[in-house]
Design an enzyme around this catalytic site. Sequence first.
Site, PDB file in Angstrom:
ATOM      1  N   ASN A  10       1.180  -1.022   0.110  1.00 26.31           N
ATOM      2  CA  ASN A  10       0.234  -0.033   0.171  1.00 26.31           C
ATOM      3  C   ASN A  10       1.063   0.929   0.027  1.00 26.31           C
ATOM      4  O   ASN A  10       1.677   1.926   0.954  1.00 26.31           O
ATOM      5  CB  ASN A  10      -0.609  -0.413   1.478  1.00 26.31           C
ATOM      6  CG  ASN A  10      -1.773   1.821   1.373  1.00 26.31           C
ATOM      7  OD1 ASN A  10      -2.056   2.180   0.403  1.00 26.31           O
ATOM      8  ND2 ASN A  10      -2.450   1.441   2.554  1.00 26.31           N
ATOM      9  N   TRP A  11       1.294   1.655  -0.905  1.00 29.27           N
ATOM     10  CA  TRP A  11       2.054   3.501  -1.132  1.00 29.27           C
ATOM     11  C   TRP A  11       1.067   3.936  -0.857  1.00 29.27           C
ATOM     12  O   TRP A  11       1.998   4.942  -0.431  1.00 29.27           O
ATOM     13  CB  TRP A  11       2.596   2.870  -2.767  1.00 29.27           C
ATOM     14  CG  TRP A  11       3.783   1.925  -3.108  1.00 29.27           C
ATOM     15  CD1 TRP A  11       4.139   0.865  -2.316  1.00 29.27           C
ATOM     16  CD2 TRP A  11       4.280   2.098  -4.806  1.00 29.27           C
ATOM     17  NE1 TRP A  11       4.984   0.335  -2.996  1.00 29.27           N
ATOM     18  CE2 TRP A  11       4.931   1.416  -4.394  1.00 29.27           C
ATOM     19  CE3 TRP A  11       3.915   3.294  -5.763  1.00 29.27           C
ATOM     20  CZ2 TRP A  11       5.613   1.480  -5.532  1.00 29.27           C
ATOM     21  CZ3 TRP A  11       4.931   3.166  -6.703  1.00 29.27           C
ATOM     22  CH2 TRP A  11       5.691   2.005  -6.585  1.00 29.27           C
ATOM     23  N   LYS A  12       0.099   3.811  -0.110  1.00 32.40           N
ATOM     24  CA  LYS A  12      -0.110   5.787   0.672  1.00 32.40           C
ATOM     25  C   LYS A  12       0.118   6.853  -0.715  1.00 32.40           C
ATOM     26  O   LYS A  12      -0.259   7.177  -1.631  1.00 32.40           O
ATOM     27  CB  LYS A  12      -0.021   5.941   1.900  1.00 32.40           C
ATOM     28  CG  LYS A  12      -0.148   4.486   2.437  1.00 32.40           C
ATOM     29  CD  LYS A  12      -0.191   4.350   3.876  1.00 32.40           C
ATOM     30  CE  LYS A  12       0.185   3.242   4.800  1.00 32.40           C
ATOM     31  NZ  LYS A  12       0.033   3.201   6.511  1.00 32.40           N
ATOM     32  N   HIS A  89      -9.520   1.184   4.438  1.00 35.13           N
ATOM     33  CA  HIS A  89      -7.811   1.850   5.130  1.00 35.13           C
ATOM     34  C   HIS A  89      -8.614   2.178   6.674  1.00 35.13           C
ATOM     35  O   HIS A  89      -8.963   3.040   6.612  1.00 35.13           O
ATOM     36  CB  HIS A  89      -7.146   2.086   4.484  1.00 35.13           C
ATOM     37  CG  HIS A  89      -5.612   2.060   4.663  1.00 35.13           C
ATOM     38  ND1 HIS A  89      -5.047   2.873   5.880  1.00 35.13           N
ATOM     39  CD2 HIS A  89      -5.228   0.840   5.041  1.00 35.13           C
ATOM     40  CE1 HIS A  89      -4.386   2.923   6.920  1.00 35.13           C
ATOM     41  NE2 HIS A  89      -3.205   1.810   5.664  1.00 35.13           N
ATOM     42  N   GLU A  91      -7.196   4.663   7.538  1.00 34.91           N
ATOM     43  CA  GLU A  91      -6.697   6.066   7.622  1.00 34.91           C
ATOM     44  C   GLU A  91      -7.888   6.792   6.351  1.00 34.91           C
ATOM     45  O   GLU A  91      -8.122   7.295   6.904  1.00 34.91           O
ATOM     46  CB  GLU A  91      -5.276   6.206   6.447  1.00 34.91           C
ATOM     47  CG  GLU A  91      -4.016   5.872   7.644  1.00 34.91           C
ATOM     48  CD  GLU A  91      -2.897   5.372   6.819  1.00 34.91           C
ATOM     49  OE1 GLU A  91      -2.632   5.370   5.666  1.00 34.91           O
ATOM     50  OE2 GLU A  91      -1.499   4.699   7.026  1.00 34.91           O
ATOM     51  N   GLU A 159      -5.076  -5.092  10.425  1.00 32.22           N
ATOM     52  CA  GLU A 159      -4.151  -3.923  11.473  1.00 32.22           C
ATOM     53  C   GLU A 159      -4.540  -3.394  12.065  1.00 32.22           C
ATOM     54  O   GLU A 159      -5.422  -2.203  11.829  1.00 32.22           O
ATOM     55  CB  GLU A 159      -4.305  -3.232   9.422  1.00 32.22           C
ATOM     56  CG  GLU A 159      -3.759  -3.286   8.006  1.00 32.22           C
ATOM     57  CD  GLU A 159      -3.409  -2.742   7.178  1.00 32.22           C
ATOM     58  OE1 GLU A 159      -1.963  -2.540   6.805  1.00 32.22           O
ATOM     59  OE2 GLU A 159      -3.812  -1.997   7.044  1.00 32.22           O
ATOM     60  N   GLY A 165       2.812   1.849  11.021  1.00 31.66           N
ATOM     61  CA  GLY A 165       3.594   3.261  10.726  1.00 31.66           C
ATOM     62  C   GLY A 165       4.429   3.540  11.756  1.00 31.66           C
ATOM     63  O   GLY A 165       4.842   5.022  11.938  1.00 31.66           O
ATOM     64  N   SER A 204       3.355  -2.477  10.346  1.00 33.15           N
ATOM     65  CA  SER A 204       4.956  -2.113  10.550  1.00 33.15           C
ATOM     66  C   SER A 204       5.572  -3.533  10.273  1.00 33.15           C
ATOM     67  O   SER A 204       6.820  -4.452  11.073  1.00 33.15           O
ATOM     68  CB  SER A 204       4.924  -1.980  12.070  1.00 33.15           C
ATOM     69  OG  SER A 204       4.551  -0.317  12.128  1.00 33.15           O
ATOM     70  N   GLY A 225       2.952  -1.258   3.946  1.00 35.23           N
ATOM     71  CA  GLY A 225       2.552   0.468   3.806  1.00 35.23           C
ATOM     72  C   GLY A 225       4.823   0.609   3.746  1.00 35.23           C
ATOM     73  O   GLY A 225       4.611   0.501   2.004  1.00 35.23           O
ATOM     74  N   GLY A 226       5.281   1.063   4.773  1.00 34.85           N
ATOM     75  CA  GLY A 226       6.444   1.887   4.187  1.00 34.85           C
ATOM     76  C   GLY A 226       7.520   0.459   3.407  1.00 34.85           C
ATOM     77  O   GLY A 226       8.665   1.316   2.617  1.00 34.85           O
TER      78      GLY A 226
HETATM   79  P1  PGA Z   1       3.123   0.180   7.148  1.00 34.20           P
HETATM   80  O1  PGA Z   1       1.682   0.531   6.930  1.00 34.20           O
HETATM   81  O2  PGA Z   1       3.423  -0.967   7.181  1.00 34.20           O
HETATM   82  O3  PGA Z   1       3.890   1.655   7.122  1.00 34.20           O
HETATM   83  O4  PGA Z   1       2.678  -0.447   9.321  1.00 34.20           O
HETATM   84  C1  PGA Z   1       0.968  -0.864   6.805  1.00 34.20           C
HETATM   85  C2  PGA Z   1      -0.455  -0.195   5.999  1.00 34.20           C
HETATM   86  O5  PGA Z   1      -1.483   0.683   6.954  1.00 34.20           O
HETATM   87  O6  PGA Z   1      -1.232  -1.323   5.726  1.00 34.20           O
END
Ligand code: PGA
Length: 244
Positions: A10-12, A89, A91, A159, A165, A204, A225-226
């Site tokens: 997930n590149w956001k 998600h 967010e 999640e 993050g 994470s 994500g990251g």
């Molecule tokens: P993260 O994000 O791996 O940076 O914690 C995961 C996500 O939000 O899908």
Amino acid sequence: MVRRMLIAGNWKMNGLKTALDEIDAMAAGAPAGPELLICPPATLITAASGRGIGIGGQDCHPDANGAHTGDLSAPMLADAGAEAVIIGHSERRADHGETDADVASKTLAVWEAGLVAIICVGETEAERDSGDALAVVARQIETSVPANATGDDTVIAYEPVWAIGTGRTPSIEDVAEIHDAIRAQLADRFDADGSDIRILYGGSMKPANAADLLAVENVDGGLIGGASLKAADFLAIAKAAAAA
Ligand code: PGA
């Protein structure tokens, strides 16, 4: 059906055209076994598709078209080359007030467009601390996942909000407990189809912890994500999935 591991990135709101080099490097280095998917910003979907790994969207509107300035529909994402869409998600739930009912109607739109819905659930830190994590996630699954979900059209991503993050992850025991509970709930509600639905862990996940997380029985992959922004990290996680 044997559940194939899915490693989804997930590149956001990250990535310009230069990031297509990372997609090419991921495709070139993909290990045999797991399915790989990257969900870049929608601006990159057309250019990123057809390069050797799966491409998905990060959200969609519940309608197919109409007067919704700035929104994108599931058929548009499919037309651009997406195979899947992340829905609900945390967010989106926090930044845009998305409810479980919104998530369910977006999921129906994703199915209607012939795409796979990756439905996100997970408790906040306060909910974890008060001992409500299992109940919160059960309620989210009950109301976010529409009737008749199957392993072909639906993936669940667990999640924990506090792990996204932050570099923090739940213990392996806590991950196992929640994933087992989700599996039991899906099997109860959808019979054999519930056993086919993949359940990803997200929050994470990194090269350093992926092998331990992916070894948990009902963890069928990761939503990353990251660590999905760079091919080297993403491929290290994919290799851990191939070995799991
Ligand atoms: P993260 O994000 O791996 O940076 O914690 C995961 C996500 O939000 O899908």
